[in-house]
Design an enzyme around this catalytic site. Structure first.
Site, short mmCIF file in Angstrom:
data_model
loop_
_atom_site.label_atom_id
_atom_site.label_comp_id
_atom_site.label_asym_id
_atom_site.label_seq_id
_atom_site.Cartn_x
_atom_site.Cartn_y
_atom_site.Cartn_z
N GLU A 65 -18.42 -4.37 -49.98
CA GLU A 65 -18.31 -3.76 -51.30
C GLU A 65 -17.03 -2.96 -51.40
O GLU A 65 -16.62 -2.29 -50.44
CB GLU A 65 -19.45 -2.76 -51.54
CG GLU A 65 -20.83 -3.34 -51.67
CD GLU A 65 -21.86 -2.24 -51.92
OE1 GLU A 65 -21.51 -1.16 -52.42
OE2 GLU A 65 -23.03 -2.47 -51.57
N GLU A 71 -27.30 -0.07 -47.20
CA GLU A 71 -26.83 1.26 -46.79
C GLU A 71 -27.93 2.14 -46.21
O GLU A 71 -28.28 3.19 -46.74
CB GLU A 71 -26.13 1.95 -47.97
CG GLU A 71 -24.86 1.22 -48.37
CD GLU A 71 -23.95 2.03 -49.30
OE1 GLU A 71 -24.45 2.93 -49.98
OE2 GLU A 71 -22.74 1.74 -49.32
C1 GLA Z 1 -23.07 1.67 -52.50
C2 GLA Z 1 -24.25 0.75 -52.71
C3 GLA Z 1 -24.22 0.01 -54.01
C4 GLA Z 1 -23.70 0.87 -55.12
C5 GLA Z 1 -22.35 1.43 -54.73
C6 GLA Z 1 -21.72 2.27 -55.79
O1 GLA Z 1 -22.07 1.12 -51.78
O2 GLA Z 1 -24.45 -0.14 -51.65
O3 GLA Z 1 -25.53 -0.43 -54.29
O4 GLA Z 1 -24.59 1.90 -55.36
O5 GLA Z 1 -22.52 2.25 -53.62
O6 GLA Z 1 -20.46 2.73 -55.40
#
Ligand code: GLA
Ligand code: ZN
Length: 682
Positions: free
Chosen positions: A309, A149
């Protein structure tokens, strides 16, 4: 290189370095029980992988990869570079970024590095290279996952001097820079590159709630472009290092949907496959989630993407972290697939015991066993995905409607000082998207300079900034018979946020056949109305509008509706220009939803585009195609069952493994995937 999967990858982020090895073994058997076939790791393990500048420790990673492989679980191998070790920040303090308000940050959190720091570049690239050397031939390795991210801007002196270099490359001479930024305004003229000050909270900019404001749009837009490029260079260093050593495994990084700081269209050019993290809240409308999936799919021209995710249950970082209701995790997983995902992955597989994510949902809860609602739902989905095998993998969506999305335009619109603080690019795009979504009409997101030949209708809500080649591209599309729709506050500026002289909508004036003389901004409680001159499809009578009202004159266009009130009552509020074999529409104000829906229904019906089936509200339908197969996804977001009329078509319900025709009932929060063999690929 693209992702060609043998089946839908199902799994997600796993942090074995937070656990002892006997827990690893328990995890393996739980993963198998849940049907998990891929694990992403190690996302945040730089400190463990590299305890000091000249020591690496890969032994624990060797071990866990072996274990996963023994259990036939694939690996999405992360490079771990999103959070540098504390020793590194201490040894190289310049690695820490400076924030918008000019404060040098201390070590902590994550994605807390200066994207232009040479040491960060060197050390992150070395780690990626070492991982590639060590694991390139590991049989479990299926995808590379760089960083995590990306997106934090920096305002340090290194970034300032890199910004000057970037500008020099872009503009060549200081005179050109002064011209492109209109620096004679407020006596900003510079005579030397070193006089350029980066725009931040202690120079040109300030924060107004969530919104960043600026005195100088040209400078601030360029800083965003520069930051997006700078951060991309961190990704690219690692990408190139891996690619040099390992040329057969696709590489990605996890994106965040409609994420403003990074120009994802540019990023996607350097990604083998797009992946993204989807975290809708309990109250997010299904259409809003669908829009982000479609935007992510659009980044690489419709190629399938990875859902990298989602939470199996709840988040921890929202103000209110509701549980996903029974069935919703499954429904949202199929929604991702329905919009082009070929993977269903979670954050996280096992819930940590400490720090801020200990209350974040996970496949394995703190209870540590499989007897939980969430685990059971995950395991049931794992079983179900096995039925699908590779059947829908790499199938494509065939949209006839596109929406232009443009990051530069987004930045420019929301940096604008006037005519109204209400300007919100995403909200405007969403309004048009939602209307199409509610009619079950598939939508692609495209860049403004994309080849539009395969579309019948192209929407460009709030296309304020018209960059070079864009007007010509749109003219070509309409000339050949396309329908183009744009809205108020479009065609105003060029790529540097300088107004195109001669009347709005500037470069789009010819195509739209209108001239906008003035733009009125209404207070939130002030409304005007769009009154149809005569019925247009189902549009008839009067519709509320607000926010901005363009006062426009017809050139070649015809008026279809006029304003109902104020001193500009009777002036055109909706126009159409017949241009070549096509039509270009201009919606001069921000109308109520009923108007947008009626308008879209009309222009779609002129092009023979209709929703797939008539459905109750809250039922979403999409289609993906592969070879001679058409896959229809039906998603019931309602809390009650619905009936769907499949007409007399013959389908195979893939999940239930039965034939279907006529009427079918779909339960609350249920999803179905229906396959039909069609003669020709559409
Ligand atoms: C992001 C991050 C993860 C985690 C999630 C929690 O997507 O990439 O490492 O912190 O948020 O929702
Ligand atoms: Zn910096």
């Amino acid at each position: 290189m693209s992702l060609k999967l043998p089946f839908i990858y199902y799994g997600g982020d796993y942090n074995p370095d937070q656990w002892t090895e006997d827990i690893w073994r328990e995890d393996m058997s739980l993963f198998k029980k849940a049907g998990i076939n891929i694990v992403t790791l190690p996302v945040f393990s730089w400190a463990k992988l590299q305890p000091s500048e000249d020591t690496y420790d890969f032994l624990w990673l060797d071990k866990i990869l072996e274990l996963l492989h023994r259990y036939s679980i694939n690996v999405c191998l992360a490079t771990s570079t999103a959070a540098q070790p504390a020793w590194m920040s201490r040894k190289y303090p310049d690695m820490l970024p400076v924030d918008f308000d000019g404060r040098q940050r201390k070590h902590g959190g994550r994605v807390n590095f200066c994207p232009n720091n040479a040491k960060y570049h060197e050390l992150s690239t070395n780690l990626a290279r070492n991982l590639a050397k060590r694991y390139k031939d590991h049989p479990a390795l299926k995808v590379w996952h760089i960083g995590n991210e990306y997106g934090n801007y920096c305002y340090c002196d290194t970034c300032a001097s890199k910004f000057r270099e970037w500008l020099r490359k872009r503009y060549g001479t200081i005179d050109e820079l002064n011209r492109r930024w209109n620096m004679s305004f407020w006596g900003h003229t510079v005579y030397d590159w070193d006089e350029i000050v980066i725009p931040s909270g202690i120079s040109e900019m300030w924060k107004d709630g969530e919104r960043m404001r600026t005195c100088f749009q040209g400078i601030s837009i360029d800083y965003n472009r520069f930051m997006s490029d700078s951060i991309l260079s961190c990704y690219l260093n690692e990408y190139n290092a891996i690619r040099e050593i390992c040329d057969h495994i696709p590489i990605t990084t996890n994106l965040m949907g409609a994420f403003k700081p990074l120009d994802y269209f540019k990023w996607a050019e350097h990604m083998d496959v797009v992946s993204w993290d989807n975290y809708p809240s309990l109250t997010e409308l299904p259409g809003a989630t669908a829009m982000k999936h479609d935007l992510m799919r659009g980044l690489k021209d419709g190629q399938p993407f990875m859902l990298m995710e989602q939470t199996p249950s709840q988040q921890n970082w929202a103000p209110y972290n509701s549980l996903k209701r029974p069935g919703v995790m499954r429904l949202l997983s199929y929604q991702a697939v329905a919009h082009g995902a070929d993977t269903v992955m979670f954050f996280q597989l096992r819930r940590s015991i400490g720090a801020c994510e200990k209350f974040h949902g996970a496949v394995i809860a703190h209870a540590g066993h499989e007897n939980t609602r969430v685990f059971k739902e995950c395991a049931a989905l794992g079983e179900e995905l096995k039925i699908l095998g590779d059947r829908i993998i790499d199938s494509r969506i065939h949209a006839r409607v596109a929406i232009i999305f443009d990051w530069d335009n987004w930045w420019a619109v929301e940096f604008s000082s006037g005519p109204t603080i209400e300007l919100n690019y995403i909200k405007q795009v969403e309004k048009y998207y939602m209307a199409l979504h509610d009619m079950n009409i598939s939508v692609d997101f495209v860049r403004a300079d994309a080849d539009m030949a395969k579309y019948n209708i192209v929407f460009a809500p709030l296309l304020y900034m018209v960059k070079p080649m864009v007007a010509g591209n749109l003219e070509k599309f309409v000339k050949k018979g396309g329908t183009f729709v744009t809205t108020f506050f479009s065609g105003i500026v060029d790529g540097n946020d300088l107004v195109t002289l001669g009347g709005y909508p500037g470069e789009l004036r010819n195509l739209l056949g209108i001239w906008v003389e003035e733009i009125d901004a209404l207070f939130p409680n002030m409304k005007n109305s769009i009154v149809m001159d005569q019925p247009y499809g189902s549009l008839e009578g009067s519709y509320e509008c607000g926010m901005l009202c363009d006062l426009l004159h017809l050139e070649d266009a015809k008026a279809l509706a006029s304003y109902g009130k104020d001193f500009y009552a009777g002036m055109p509020a909706l126009t159409v220009n017949e241009y070549g074999r096509g039509k270009a529409y201009y919606i001069a104000s921000d109308p109520e939803e009923r108007f947008i829906k009626g308008f879209i229904r009309q222009i779609c019906s002129e092009k023979g585009i209709e929703g797939l089936f008539e459905t109750a509200p809250g039922v979403e339908i999409t289609q993906r195609f592969k070879n001679e197969s058409e896959f229809t996804f039906i998603l019931n977001h309602n809390d009650y069952p619905v009936d769907i009329n499949l007409k007399d078509l013959n389908f195979k319900d893939l999940l239930a493994n039965i034939d279907k025709t006529g009427r079918m009932t779909l339960g609350a929060k249920d999803a179905a995937i229906l396959e039909r063999i069609v003669d020709n690929e559409i």
